[in-house]
Design a protein around this motif. Structure first.
Motif, short mmCIF file in Angstrom:
data_model
loop_
_atom_site.label_atom_id
_atom_site.label_comp_id
_atom_site.label_asym_id
_atom_site.label_seq_id
_atom_site.Cartn_x
_atom_site.Cartn_y
_atom_site.Cartn_z
N ALA A 153 62.94 60.69 -64.46
CA ALA A 153 63.17 59.26 -64.66
C ALA A 153 63.53 58.53 -63.37
O ALA A 153 63.95 57.38 -63.40
N ASN B 230 67.26 51.47 -68.60
CA ASN B 230 68.05 52.44 -67.83
C ASN B 230 67.68 52.22 -66.36
O ASN B 230 66.53 52.47 -65.96
N THR C 292 59.69 59.44 -68.20
CA THR C 292 60.01 60.85 -67.93
C THR C 292 58.87 61.82 -68.28
O THR C 292 58.46 62.62 -67.43
N ASN D 184 72.70 62.32 -69.69
CA ASN D 184 72.51 60.95 -69.22
C ASN D 184 72.14 60.80 -67.75
O ASN D 184 71.56 59.78 -67.39
N VAL D 185 72.52 61.74 -66.91
CA VAL D 185 72.27 61.52 -65.48
C VAL D 185 71.60 62.73 -64.82
O VAL D 185 71.99 63.17 -63.76
N ASN D 186 70.55 63.21 -65.48
CA ASN D 186 69.73 64.24 -64.84
C ASN D 186 69.13 63.72 -63.54
O ASN D 186 68.87 64.48 -62.61
N VAL D 187 68.93 62.40 -63.50
CA VAL D 187 68.38 61.80 -62.29
C VAL D 187 69.29 62.05 -61.08
O VAL D 187 68.81 62.30 -59.98
N ASN E 15 63.90 51.70 -66.20
CA ASN E 15 63.15 52.47 -67.20
C ASN E 15 63.28 51.90 -68.60
O ASN E 15 64.39 51.64 -69.07
N HIS F 94 68.28 52.65 -62.27
CA HIS F 94 68.85 53.53 -61.24
C HIS F 94 68.53 52.98 -59.86
O HIS F 94 67.36 52.70 -59.56
N LYS G 74 73.22 51.58 -67.64
CA LYS G 74 72.53 51.78 -68.92
C LYS G 74 73.10 50.87 -69.98
O LYS G 74 74.30 50.56 -69.95
N ARG H 61 68.49 57.43 -74.46
CA ARG H 61 69.02 57.93 -73.18
C ARG H 61 67.87 58.24 -72.21
O ARG H 61 68.07 58.36 -71.01
N THR H 62 66.70 58.45 -72.77
CA THR H 62 65.56 58.95 -71.99
C THR H 62 64.54 57.86 -71.73
O THR H 62 64.00 57.26 -72.67
N GLY H 63 64.26 57.61 -70.46
CA GLY H 63 63.25 56.63 -70.10
C GLY H 63 61.84 57.11 -70.45
O GLY H 63 61.54 58.30 -70.32
O1 LIG Z 1 68.72 60.81 -66.06
C1 LIG Z 1 68.57 60.91 -67.29
O2 LIG Z 1 68.96 61.89 -67.94
C2 LIG Z 1 67.84 59.89 -68.08
C3 LIG Z 1 67.82 58.55 -67.52
O3 LIG Z 1 68.75 58.06 -66.93
C4 LIG Z 1 66.60 57.77 -67.72
O4 LIG Z 1 65.68 58.23 -68.42
O5 LIG Z 1 66.50 56.68 -67.12
#
Ligand SMILES: O=C([O-])CC(=O)C(=O)O
Ligand SMILES: NC(=O)C1=CN([C@@H]2O[C@H](COP(=O)(O)OP(=O)(O)OC[C@H]3O[C@@H](n4cnc5c(N)ncnc54)[C@H](OP(=O)(O)O)[C@@H]3O)[C@@H](O)[C@H]2O)C=CC1
Length: 270
Positions: A123, A219, A251, A189-192, A238, A221, A147, A246-248
């Motif tokens: 994302a 979302n 992704t 939430n913040v895998n990015v 996103n 970033h 978010k 939570r997921t853009g």
């Molecule tokens: O990072 C993540 O887990 C998801 C996220 O913020 C997005 O999809 O924008």
């Protein structure tokens, strides 16, 4: 087909179901052969009408079936997918990148087994430029995530600190710290932030701000990198997916682009 790579996907939610559908439509050099899901009946409904039906298997069995194992499941089951894929020497593509940060021993194991761990941009944006900058000197890397409050709901950090994110009425900084602690406190939430840390200067030095912002619908970033070779400022906004806010939506598209890059003759971007 010669040169074709087979793909297995763990999880059929916002990321996995979209990716499975796209692969079933036909992507040169890639063939979907297996999937795993929590609710088997729901998975059968998702797969109904596929042109080539993938096998519905358990998480560890994914690694027995395909050259590439994509993890697209909750962080809580990351290990079940990752360990088997890495032990079998597969190409492992994680979505729950935050779950990789406290498990860097998997990289050592992958080196021994011949597996590869390929982290998609997911994302986020600009990891090519961050990686390039990190070949030289980097002074700082920061990411600010904003978010809609419901996109942060249920995060362990918020629960532990008694923060009722849904009652937030104005933009509120709910977390400030490094990427390691961000991934632990906000595993969904913040895998990015985790991917950014791995691309650049590591999870201890990558600084993260997380805002709950009722004024945003996307979302959002923003990455800032101060490096000897360049200064980077990049923002991505996103659209949240219908299945999981939570997921853009970008992704699964990013993961598909990443998979194409594993087989394509012409590859663009580092
Ligand atoms: O990072 C993540 O887990 C998801 C996220 O913020 C997005 O999809 O924008
Ligand atoms: N790298 C990145 O940029 C991004 C990463 N992510 C991360 O990617 C991961 C997946 O996200 P997303 O697709 O939105 O999540 P979803 O919640 O939409 O989907 C998760 C899927 O995993 C399945 N699942 C749950 N438990 C099991 C189990 N024990 N065995 C097999 N399957 C299981 C669920 O099945 P069922 O519904 O049947 O229970 C569901 O199909 C998350 O960790 C998320 O944080 C998300 C966005 C961006």
């Amino acid at each position: 087909m010669a040169g074709e790579l087979t793909v297995a996907i763990g999880g059929l939610g916002a990321i996995g179901a979209h990716l499975a559908r796209a692969l079933d439509q036909g992507v040169e050099g890639l063939r979907l052969v297996a999937v795993a899901a929590g609710d088997q009946e729901k998975a059968k409904r998702t797969l109904a009408g596929f042109r080539a039906m993938p096998a519905l298997v358990s998480l560890p069995e994914l690694a027995e079936r395909a050259d590439i194992v994509v993890e697209a499941a909750p962080a809580a089951v990351f290990e079940q997918i990752a360990e088997a894929a890495i032990a079998r020497g597969r190409i492992f593509v994680p979505s729950s990148v935050g779950a990789l940060l406290p498990r860097m021993h998997l990289v050592v194991r992958a080196r021994e087994s011949g597996a590869r761990i390929v982290v998609p941009t997911g994302a986020l944006l600009g990891l090519d430029a961050v990686r390039a900058a990190a070949e030289g000197e980097v002074a700082s890397v920061t990411i600010q995530t904003r978010k809609p409050p419901r996109g942060l709901e249920g995060a362990p950090y918020l629960v532990e600190n008694g923060i009722d994110v849904l009652s937030i009425a104005t933009p509120t900084l709910v977390f400030k710290g490094n990427a390691f602690d961000a991934a632990r406190g906000f595993p969904a939430n913040v895998n990015v932030a985790a991917a950014l840390a791995l691309a650049g200067i590591g999870p201890e030095r990558t600084m993260v701000e997380i805002w709950g912002d009722p004024g945003v619908t996307r979302n959002t970033h923003t990455i800032k990198v101060e490096a000897a070779a360049a200064r980077l400022t990049m923002t991505i906004e996103n659209v949240p997916s219908e299945e999981n806010p939570r997921t853009g939506k970008i992704t699964p598209l990013s993961i598909l682009a990443c998979l194409r890059g594993l087989t394509s003759t012409l590859k663009v971007g580092s």
